[in-house]
Enzyme design. Sequence first.
Site, short mmCIF file in Angstrom:
data_model
loop_
_atom_site.label_atom_id
_atom_site.label_comp_id
_atom_site.label_asym_id
_atom_site.label_seq_id
_atom_site.Cartn_x
_atom_site.Cartn_y
_atom_site.Cartn_z
N LYS A 104 0.83 -1.21 0.00
CA LYS A 104 0.00 0.00 0.00
C LYS A 104 0.86 1.26 0.00
O LYS A 104 0.57 2.22 -0.70
CB LYS A 104 -0.95 -0.01 1.20
N THR A 109 3.90 1.54 -1.11
CA THR A 109 4.55 1.64 -2.41
C THR A 109 3.60 2.20 -3.45
O THR A 109 3.98 3.05 -4.27
CB THR A 109 5.07 0.26 -2.84
N ARG A 158 2.05 6.98 7.37
CA ARG A 158 2.23 6.77 8.81
C ARG A 158 3.72 6.54 9.11
O ARG A 158 4.45 6.02 8.29
CB ARG A 158 1.42 5.55 9.26
N LYS A 218 8.38 -7.66 9.43
CA LYS A 218 7.79 -7.10 8.21
C LYS A 218 8.70 -6.10 7.51
O LYS A 218 8.61 -5.89 6.32
CB LYS A 218 6.46 -6.44 8.57
N ALA A 260 -3.00 -0.95 12.15
CA ALA A 260 -4.46 -0.83 12.14
C ALA A 260 -5.14 -2.05 12.74
O ALA A 260 -6.34 -2.03 12.99
CB ALA A 260 -4.96 -0.60 10.72
N PHE A 265 -3.30 -1.96 6.76
CA PHE A 265 -3.76 -3.32 6.49
C PHE A 265 -4.96 -3.34 5.53
O PHE A 265 -5.09 -2.49 4.67
CB PHE A 265 -4.02 -4.06 7.80
N PHE A 315 4.19 -7.91 -9.47
CA PHE A 315 5.50 -8.46 -9.16
C PHE A 315 6.07 -9.12 -10.41
O PHE A 315 5.33 -9.49 -11.34
CB PHE A 315 5.41 -9.49 -8.03
N TRP A 347 7.10 -0.06 -8.74
CA TRP A 347 8.24 -0.66 -8.03
C TRP A 347 9.46 -0.73 -8.95
O TRP A 347 10.58 -0.45 -8.54
CB TRP A 347 7.86 -2.05 -7.52
#
Length: 862
Positions: free
Chosen positions: A313, A315, A337, A348, A567, A598, A686, A715
């Site tokens: 999210k 990214t 955030r 993570k 979240a 999330f 991806f 990306w």
Amino acid sequence: MVFLAPSASQFSVILQKHSIGQKCGHILFLMFLKEISCAHQACIYLIKNTEQNINSVKNHSNMLIFFFFFFGLNVMQICLPHQCREEEVIEEILRLNEDSRVHGIFLHLPQSFLSKSVRNAIKPQKDVMVKVTLVRGNLNIQNFLSCNSSLDAPLVGKMAVLLGLEGPLKVTLQFLLQNNGMMVQTRQWSSKHLSHFEVFTKMFVAAVVICQHVVRSSRRWIQEQQYQPWRLRPLKLQPLSPVPSDIEISRAQTPKPISQLAQEIGLLPEELEAYGNTKAKVHLSLLNRLQHQPNGKYVLVAGITPTPLGEGKSTVTIGLVQALSAHLKLNSFACLRQPSQGPTFGVKGGAAGGGYAQVIPMEEFNLHLTGDIHAITAANNLVAAAIDARILHEATQSDRALYSRLVPSVNGVRCFSPIQMARLQRLGINKSDPSDLTPEEIRAFVRLDLDPEKVTWQRVVDTNDRFLRKITVGQANTEKGHARQTQFDIAVASEIMAILALTDGLGDMRARLGRMVVGSSRNGQPITADDLGVTGALAVLMKDAIKPTLMQTLEGTPVFVHAGPFANIAHGNSSVLADKLALKLVGEEGYVVTEAGFGADIGMEKFFNIKCRTSGLTPDVVVLVATVRALKMHGGGPNVTAGVPLPKEYINENLQLVADGCSNLKKQIQITHLFGVPVIVALNVFKTDTQAEIDMVCRIAEASGASAAVQCHHWSRGGWGSVELAHAVKKVASQKNHFQFLYNLQDSIVEKIRSIAQKVYGADDIELSPEAQAKIDYYNQQGFSALPICMAKTHLSLSHMPEKKGVPTGFILPIRDIRASIGAGFIYPLVGTMSTMPGLPTRPCFYDIDLDPVTEEIKGLF
């Protein structure tokens, strides 16, 4: 206009504010003063000292002040000491240079003080002593100060000439001058009259000229205060293939100085508080300056139910704003955030984005930043320390001893502090003298009578530490047997973090901090931070954290970083203040892209039902992030683990897994539609995804009600890889939506929880534990039932069971416990076994993180 003047206090005067041209809305034509706006005030500082005779200076100064006031200038007189040095004059000038309320500086000093250094110290835009070319030559401050010494004599008998004045204005000024013993002539304006003026006329001309410069200066100031069009200079990207590591990409780009970025987006120097060269706090005064500026478009980025690896999210958010600003040339701002140290050193990783769509410098973004989370931790734990200390002292001291310590005698005088006066008022004790309280009133004042078994406030730390989930405090001999069980939460789960995310200013934040309920007394009354007397100290600790932090993306577009993540166990959205500031800065045609934590079932739901209620803002469009990898997992693919190679199902094409997993995507689109907001699906592509898989997801998303479904390659390509998404956002955001909340605040606590469980998660019903039911009864009794709900639930499933993927059905949602965050303004149910303190995995990220002692470069940070 401020006069730096004699030290006699009676000469330090501030004339009441008076808008230029305010009288009857007239536009004044006073000599060179033309077409003055009646919508602003100008301010000059006149600087003087006591070298001259006090009485003559008084007459001279007051006459000048009269002229300036009559022209509508707000005038202040500042007095310097009689024996002041040149350095002191310069220091005062430099201070006034940086004061945004000052539009002009006037030096009324002896010639000995008017050195080149003093004159050059004044900012050009505030210099009202500049030379003005007249028919007779240059008239400047030196002419004015060196003219006939009769200026220092009384004004009686002097001649004043009024030029170009008509009507009531001429009559009023003529009367005032004659009343001071002066002779007055009135003439039509003509430059030839200048050669016939006497000394006082020169003073009048000088005063008018100075006024003209002040008005020009104030006009410039007003123009600066208005919204400024952006002059953004994007940074160029040269994407490589294969894509290097995030930290290599970050270090390969040279960020703009943060002061340059601030200038490009219309921030004023005084609104910026730099933390080094690449990040800065932004002052909240910006909201007042741009209060009449229309907001830009408001875009929310949410996601499907993620894998433990995350779906990108942040990214997508960064790639989208890079596309909007750097490629479509539309003003845009990302609001993210601040990462927690928990995931950064846990499993993570950070949240700076990834690849060619990230915030830079990424090390600074992910580590400490400007210390907001540290401030929250300090404030939270100060409350915890105050609670246990108060319980101990009340248990070991008499009422009189407590009172003498809480209201001590200082130099023989006892008095209540302001926060103690507020407590007295809440108790209905309308007394201000400590000696007037009765024994009963003293007892009510000093005894909070906190029940140790009903303390709800926890300590926090910004580290995943499972062994702090339950602890015992008070085991030392000095605590005299007052041990009790308690726990730690992760710092971002602190109510103070939620307050930071939801507040709209310092005053509101302080009020919210004071309302925080930390526990109950033995007779069932809520005890607040105000009762503990700690509110002011908390506000001091949080005074800098309330300002959003300005950073930039890889392509030099602006980013606000503020408030915290998680979240699943917290509010999980960036701050209201960051969003509001950004919406003003981008302008009416710009875009603010803010991120919810999330999946849409928790982060987005909290954004709508809590954040939108607080801010009054509603988004124009939701961007729902999905990945083929996550959809395969929801379709029955094997579990994935950070740091472990992906199973073959996620590497090879598998259309059946993708099709089955799209059930979760459909459900999250439906959740968005519950709130009446259009949704765009952004497929974060991806390198292992096949075109057939990508096409299938986009086709199913549009068939399920998405306004658009777009594949994104930010990306690997930066903003250019999200241009298609940017076009979709621009199109859909311009359409009218029908936003609505999921529930009414007046619904009962149980019904609000049930609405979320059934409509969002898909549960058949909820099940309350006896403890949860008791808490609900208590909160109803205390009048807290009309607050929104902030669910603490796993982010790995729509249900409370992390292993249940796709769209689970036929389950009952268990509510284990319920807390109340009264300062933040929500009720906080804990679902199932959900913990507010994450734990570290067997192999945390910190194994790879190190520092090169020679170069001081950080290694292994992704």
